[in-house]
Design a protein around this motif. Structure first.
Motif, PDB file in Angstrom:
ATOM      1  N   SER A 100       0.804  -1.226   0.000  1.00 49.94           N
ATOM      2  CA  SER A 100       0.000   0.000   0.000  1.00 49.94           C
ATOM      3  C   SER A 100       0.833   1.271   0.000  1.00 49.94           C
ATOM      4  CB  SER A 100      -0.943   0.007   1.206  1.00 49.94           C
ATOM      5  OG  SER A 100      -0.209  -0.064   2.418  1.00 49.94           O
ATOM      6  N   ASP A 101       2.063   1.220   0.515  1.00 50.56           N
ATOM      7  CA  ASP A 101       2.857   2.439   0.666  1.00 50.56           C
ATOM      8  C   ASP A 101       4.005   2.567  -0.333  1.00 50.56           C
ATOM      9  OD1 ASP A 101       1.314   3.340   2.786  1.00 50.56           O
ATOM     10  OD2 ASP A 101       2.501   2.265   4.271  1.00 50.56           O
ATOM     11  N   ILE A 102       4.072   1.675  -1.330  1.00 53.34           N
ATOM     12  CA  ILE A 102       5.158   1.805  -2.308  1.00 53.34           C
ATOM     13  C   ILE A 102       4.846   2.945  -3.276  1.00 53.34           C
ATOM     14  CG2 ILE A 102       5.714  -0.652  -2.148  1.00 53.34           C
ATOM     15  CD1 ILE A 102       4.352  -1.013  -4.902  1.00 53.34           C
ATOM     16  N   ARG A 103       5.848   3.385  -4.023  1.00 51.21           N
ATOM     17  CA  ARG A 103       5.614   4.427  -5.016  1.00 51.21           C
ATOM     18  C   ARG A 103       4.788   3.842  -6.163  1.00 51.21           C
ATOM     19  NH1 ARG A 103       9.722   4.087  -9.324  1.00 51.21           N
ATOM     20  NH2 ARG A 103      11.359   2.623  -8.717  1.00 51.21           N
ATOM     21  N   PRO A 104       4.083   4.675  -6.902  1.00 52.61           N
ATOM     22  CA  PRO A 104       3.278   4.166  -8.023  1.00 52.61           C
ATOM     23  C   PRO A 104       4.168   3.484  -9.064  1.00 52.61           C
ATOM     24  CG  PRO A 104       2.629   6.403  -7.468  1.00 52.61           C
ATOM     25  CD  PRO A 104       3.886   6.118  -6.694  1.00 52.61           C
ATOM     26  N   LEU A 105       3.741   2.314  -9.503  1.00 56.90           N
ATOM     27  CA  LEU A 105       4.495   1.551 -10.497  1.00 56.90           C
ATOM     28  C   LEU A 105       3.594   1.156 -11.660  1.00 56.90           C
ATOM     29  CD1 LEU A 105       6.509  -0.926  -8.200  1.00 56.90           C
ATOM     30  CD2 LEU A 105       7.385   1.149  -9.310  1.00 56.90           C
ATOM     31  N   LYS A 106       4.157   1.262 -12.864  1.00 55.35           N
ATOM     32  CA  LYS A 106       3.470   0.755 -14.053  1.00 55.35           C
ATOM     33  C   LYS A 106       4.009  -0.653 -14.328  1.00 55.35           C
ATOM     34  CE  LYS A 106       2.679   3.541 -17.548  1.00 55.35           C
ATOM     35  NZ  LYS A 106       2.835   4.322 -18.816  1.00 55.35           N
ATOM     36  N   VAL A 107       3.117  -1.637 -14.301  1.00 55.43           N
ATOM     37  CA  VAL A 107       3.515  -3.046 -14.354  1.00 55.43           C
ATOM     38  C   VAL A 107       2.835  -3.731 -15.535  1.00 55.43           C
ATOM     39  CG1 VAL A 107       3.669  -5.202 -13.046  1.00 55.43           C
ATOM     40  CG2 VAL A 107       3.582  -3.011 -11.819  1.00 55.43           C
ATOM     41  N   VAL A 108       3.635  -4.235 -16.480  1.00 54.12           N
ATOM     42  CA  VAL A 108       3.088  -5.062 -17.555  1.00 54.12           C
ATOM     43  C   VAL A 108       3.140  -6.519 -17.098  1.00 54.12           C
ATOM     44  CG1 VAL A 108       3.240  -5.757 -19.970  1.00 54.12           C
ATOM     45  CG2 VAL A 108       3.926  -3.449 -19.297  1.00 54.12           C
ATOM     46  N   VAL A 109       2.023  -7.218 -17.228  1.00 55.55           N
ATOM     47  CA  VAL A 109       1.958  -8.615 -16.809  1.00 55.55           C
ATOM     48  C   VAL A 109       1.548  -9.484 -17.987  1.00 55.55           C
ATOM     49  CG1 VAL A 109       0.916 -10.286 -15.238  1.00 55.55           C
ATOM     50  CG2 VAL A 109       1.308  -7.939 -14.463  1.00 55.55           C
ATOM     51  N   ASP A 110       2.379 -10.472 -18.310  1.00 53.37           N
ATOM     52  CA  ASP A 110       2.076 -11.455 -19.352  1.00 53.37           C
ATOM     53  C   ASP A 110       1.631 -12.743 -18.667  1.00 53.37           C
ATOM     54  OD1 ASP A 110       1.975 -13.309 -21.390  1.00 53.37           O
ATOM     55  OD2 ASP A 110       3.917 -12.767 -22.269  1.00 53.37           O
ATOM     56  N   GLY A 165       6.699   2.177 -21.556  1.00 56.59           N
ATOM     57  CA  GLY A 165       7.550   2.879 -20.595  1.00 56.59           C
ATOM     58  C   GLY A 165       7.298   2.391 -19.176  1.00 56.59           C
ATOM     59  N   ALA A 166       7.120   1.078 -19.031  1.00 55.51           N
ATOM     60  CA  ALA A 166       6.762   0.489 -17.739  1.00 55.51           C
ATOM     61  C   ALA A 166       7.973   0.413 -16.818  1.00 55.51           C
ATOM     62  CB  ALA A 166       6.161  -0.893 -17.939  1.00 55.51           C
ATOM     63  N   ASP A 167       7.690   0.319 -15.538  1.00 57.73           N
ATOM     64  CA  ASP A 167       8.745   0.185 -14.531  1.00 57.73           C
ATOM     65  C   ASP A 167       9.245  -1.247 -14.416  1.00 57.73           C
ATOM     66  OD1 ASP A 167       8.691   2.949 -13.326  1.00 57.73           O
ATOM     67  OD2 ASP A 167       6.603   2.362 -12.997  1.00 57.73           O
ATOM     68  N   ILE A 168       8.354  -2.216 -14.690  1.00 57.89           N
ATOM     69  CA  ILE A 168       8.679  -3.619 -14.463  1.00 57.89           C
ATOM     70  C   ILE A 168       7.711  -4.478 -15.275  1.00 57.89           C
ATOM     71  CG2 ILE A 168       7.161  -3.701 -12.424  1.00 57.89           C
ATOM     72  CD1 ILE A 168       9.112  -5.699 -11.145  1.00 57.89           C
ATOM     73  N   ASP A 202      13.985   4.564  -5.136  1.00 56.20           N
ATOM     74  CA  ASP A 202      13.761   5.393  -6.320  1.00 56.20           C
ATOM     75  C   ASP A 202      14.544   4.984  -7.561  1.00 56.20           C
ATOM     76  OD1 ASP A 202      11.984   7.045  -4.938  1.00 56.20           O
ATOM     77  OD2 ASP A 202      13.629   8.249  -4.119  1.00 56.20           O
ATOM     78  N   GLN A 203      15.461   4.046  -7.438  1.00 60.40           N
ATOM     79  CA  GLN A 203      16.251   3.646  -8.607  1.00 60.40           C
ATOM     80  C   GLN A 203      15.399   2.875  -9.614  1.00 60.40           C
ATOM     81  OE1 GLN A 203      19.477   1.387  -6.697  1.00 60.40           O
ATOM     82  NE2 GLN A 203      20.913   2.896  -7.510  1.00 60.40           N
ATOM     83  N   PRO A 204      15.747   2.937 -10.906  1.00 59.54           N
ATOM     84  CA  PRO A 204      15.100   2.036 -11.863  1.00 59.54           C
ATOM     85  C   PRO A 204      15.491   0.592 -11.557  1.00 59.54           C
ATOM     86  CG  PRO A 204      16.921   3.219 -12.906  1.00 59.54           C
ATOM     87  CD  PRO A 204      16.743   3.833 -11.550  1.00 59.54           C
ATOM     88  N   LEU A 205      14.685  -0.327 -12.010  1.00 64.84           N
ATOM     89  CA  LEU A 205      14.899  -1.723 -11.642  1.00 64.84           C
ATOM     90  C   LEU A 205      16.257  -2.238 -12.112  1.00 64.84           C
ATOM     91  CD1 LEU A 205      13.822  -4.281 -10.352  1.00 64.84           C
ATOM     92  CD2 LEU A 205      12.575  -4.782 -12.478  1.00 64.84           C
ATOM     93  N   GLU A 263      13.057  -2.311 -16.681  1.00 60.88           N
ATOM     94  CA  GLU A 263      12.496  -1.251 -17.532  1.00 60.88           C
ATOM     95  C   GLU A 263      13.170  -1.175 -18.900  1.00 60.88           C
ATOM     96  OE1 GLU A 263      16.207   0.664 -16.100  1.00 60.88           O
ATOM     97  OE2 GLU A 263      14.751  -0.759 -15.267  1.00 60.88           O
ATOM     98  N   ASN A 264      14.340  -1.820 -19.041  1.00 60.53           N
ATOM     99  CA  ASN A 264      15.034  -1.857 -20.329  1.00 60.53           C
ATOM    100  C   ASN A 264      14.686  -3.106 -21.137  1.00 60.53           C
ATOM    101  OD1 ASN A 264      16.424   0.572 -19.819  1.00 60.53           O
ATOM    102  ND2 ASN A 264      17.963  -0.523 -18.609  1.00 60.53           N
ATOM    103  N   GLY A 265      13.762  -3.904 -20.608  1.00 58.82           N
ATOM    104  CA  GLY A 265      13.380  -5.130 -21.298  1.00 58.82           C
ATOM    105  C   GLY A 265      14.315  -6.292 -21.047  1.00 58.82           C
ATOM    106  N   GLN A 266      15.186  -6.158 -20.045  1.00 62.94           N
ATOM    107  CA  GLN A 266      16.138  -7.218 -19.724  1.00 62.94           C
ATOM    108  C   GLN A 266      15.632  -8.064 -18.557  1.00 62.94           C
ATOM    109  OE1 GLN A 266      18.952  -7.735 -21.730  1.00 62.94           O
ATOM    110  NE2 GLN A 266      17.787  -6.191 -22.893  1.00 62.94           N
ATOM    111  N   ALA A 267      15.930  -9.353 -18.603  1.00 66.76           N
ATOM    112  CA  ALA A 267      15.473 -10.253 -17.546  1.00 66.76           C
ATOM    113  C   ALA A 267      16.265 -10.033 -16.255  1.00 66.76           C
ATOM    114  CB  ALA A 267      15.615 -11.696 -18.006  1.00 66.76           C
ATOM    115  N   VAL A 268      15.554 -10.030 -15.153  1.00 62.77           N
ATOM    116  CA  VAL A 268      16.168 -10.102 -13.821  1.00 62.77           C
ATOM    117  C   VAL A 268      16.189 -11.586 -13.471  1.00 62.77           C
ATOM    118  CG1 VAL A 268      15.951  -9.449 -11.396  1.00 62.77           C
ATOM    119  CG2 VAL A 268      15.241  -7.851 -13.185  1.00 62.77           C
ATOM    120  N   THR A 269      17.350 -12.149 -13.229  1.00 64.06           N
ATOM    121  CA  THR A 269      17.453 -13.598 -13.094  1.00 64.06           C
ATOM    122  C   THR A 269      16.646 -14.111 -11.897  1.00 64.06           C
ATOM    123  OG1 THR A 269      19.384 -13.581 -11.636  1.00 64.06           O
ATOM    124  CG2 THR A 269      19.803 -13.512 -14.017  1.00 64.06           C
TER     125      THR A 269
END
Length: 477
Positions: free
Chosen positions: A170-180, A242-245, A370-373, A261-267
């Motif tokens: 509830s208290d995180i910053r607003p995030l734009k999330v694409v979900v497949d 332009g999603a965050d994650i 505040d950093q990008p992912l 956010e760059n389209g790269q996988a986080v392992t």
């Protein structure tokens, strides 16, 4: 019928081609064997299923077989595998989940749980269920004098509320999330847990849905995010919006993969390290003097063990395997366990794995700074991993022997799970000095494959070791 039971009943679950190796008759016989082996006559048994075309019919066949042997069936209908574990845990009842996970549409299967979402593997009851089912296929299922009952139960909102209690977003910053969701069960669970499909408070998340329509034919791509080709659509969408994650779920939504956010996988190893960090901190806040244990399988990145130990917890290495790790979670009282394959296990979820819960932890940790992912995840991904590379090999023993012979002078070997080779250290240098590498070669528990994983402190070493070992594995005799 000439049934190849060994091909259907795998190490950790049941899986087969619909209508060929897996039929409604076989499913009913397995249900009867399941009830008998677990002593579930007169007790509740949870039955759930995914969105595959064959799943409702199989679930009905299982219910009939279970009722014939006296079990009271609680049908939770369409659900993710996580939901099946939730029902098994919260109701303290055995469960059967119909899904073939990430396999193509022609397949289906069953994931079994004992009461309390405890795992069942070949060594802990699955072989006995199979053997009982064999007899029922030959003799027919003897119906008990008082067959079991059947009733429907809807648990999605209760499941969503429980996860919201475990991770506060509830208290995180607003995030734009694409979900497949890959047309899998994430299309139902994501809106309930993270979106607006429940009466739960709205979260600071803008969910951009991809392939949320439940469709067991998987019209857009296979529901297997472990294969990079199935992440391409999500990677493009993250950049376009332009999603965050980005989040990708497999067919039964028990595994989750993360895209930056760059389209790269986080392992998955980085995700395991992030979740371990949060869970250790939470446990230490609640029980400052407690001994904290976290599991990681032997194929996760070295960074996972480093994060666990830096946070003051005990890191325990395990073999690969769903039911095995569930058993280890209970035996060690571990608060969390992570696998390289994006299975994440939680003590607060009855020791079972839950991809949605792991995703929520990543959203919470990432959304609290505040950093990008891509920048945030760097410290959890400092080394170079090959990812899992699968090869079809006719002679597994010969392939392993070639690898061991080629690296005999350069590596120390152990056979904890498959063969793991670690580079020999130079005399006079500490174990962590200089460049290092390791690789593991192991046979799949579920498919006719030899799997290779490599990690190194430098990209050049990883590529060189990967290519050399792969050439040895695939070399013709």
């Amino acid at each position: 019928m000439n049934i190849d039971w060994d091909a259907i009943v795998k190490t950790y679950d049941v899986r087969g081609l619909v209508g060929k190796s897996l039929t409604t008759q076989i499913v009913a016989a397995l249900a009867a064997g399941f009830v008998d082996e677990l002593g579930a006559a007169g007790k509740d048994v949870v039955v759930g299923h995914d969105m595959r075309d064959s799943s409702p019919e199989f679930a009905d066949a299982f219910a009939a077989g279970a009722q014939a042997r006296g079990a009271n069936v609680l049908s939770i209908g369409l659900c993710s595998t996580d939901e099946s574990y939730f029902a098994s845990g919260v109701l303290n009842a055995p469960a059967a989940m119909f899904t073939a996970s990430h396999n193509p549409a022609a397949y289906n299967g069953i994931k079994f749980s004992r009461a309390g979402a405890r795992g069942i593997s070949m060594d802990t009851g699955l072989a006995a269920i199979r053997d009982r089912a064999k007899i029922y296929m030959e003799t027919g299922i003897d119906e008990v004098e008082v067959p079991g009952s059947y009733r429907d139960m809807h648990i999605l909102i209760q499941y969503a509320a429980y996860l919201r209690e475990l991770v506060d977003l509830s208290d995180i910053r607003p995030l734009k999330v694409v979900v497949d969701a890959a047309n899998g069960m994430g299309g139902m669970t994501v809106p309930a847990v993270l979106g607006h499909a429940s009466d739960l408070p709205q979260l600071p998340l803008e969910i951009i849905p991809m392939y949320f329509e439940l469709d067991g034919s998987f019209p857009n791509h296979e529901a297997n995010p472990l294969d990079p080709k199935n992440l391409v659509d999500l990677q493009k969408a993250v950049l376009e919006h332009g999603a965050d994650i980005g989040l990708a779920f497999d067919g039964d939504a028990d595994r989750c993969f993360v895209i930056d956010e760059n389209g790269q996988a986080v392992t998955p190893s980085a995700v395991a390290a992030i979740v371990a960090h949060r869970e250790i901190a939470r446990e230490k806040r609640a029980n400052p003097k407690a001994d904290v244990t976290v599991l990681h399988n032997l194929l996760t990145s070295r960074v996972v063990k480093e994060v666990i130990e830096a946070d003051g917890a005990r890191a325990v290495k395990t073999k690969v395997g769903h039911s095995l790790i569930k058993d280890q979670m209970a035996a060690t009282n571990a608060i969390f366990g992570g696998e390289h394959s994006a299975h994440y296990y939680f003590r607060d979820f009855w020791g079972a794995d839950n991809g949605m819960l792991a995703a929520m932890h990543v959203l919470a940790e990432y959304g609290s700074q505040d950093q990008p992912l891509s920048e945030f995840a760097k410290k959890y991904n400092p080394y170079y991993l090959s990812g899992e590379i699968n090869s079809t090999v006719s002679d597994v023993a010969a392939a392993k022997a070639r690898v061991q012979a080629a690296f005999a002078d350069r590596a120390d070997f152990d056979e904890f799970d498959g063969i793991t080779a670690t580079n020999k250290q130079e005399l006079g240098k500490p174990a962590d000095a200089g460049n290092w590498w390791w690789f593991n070669v192991r046979a799949s528990n579920t498919e006719p494959l030899l799997r290779l994983n490599v990690e190194a402190s430098t990209e050049a070493d990883m590529v060189q070791i990967r290519d050399e070992v792969l050439n040895l594995i695939q070399q013709k005799a």
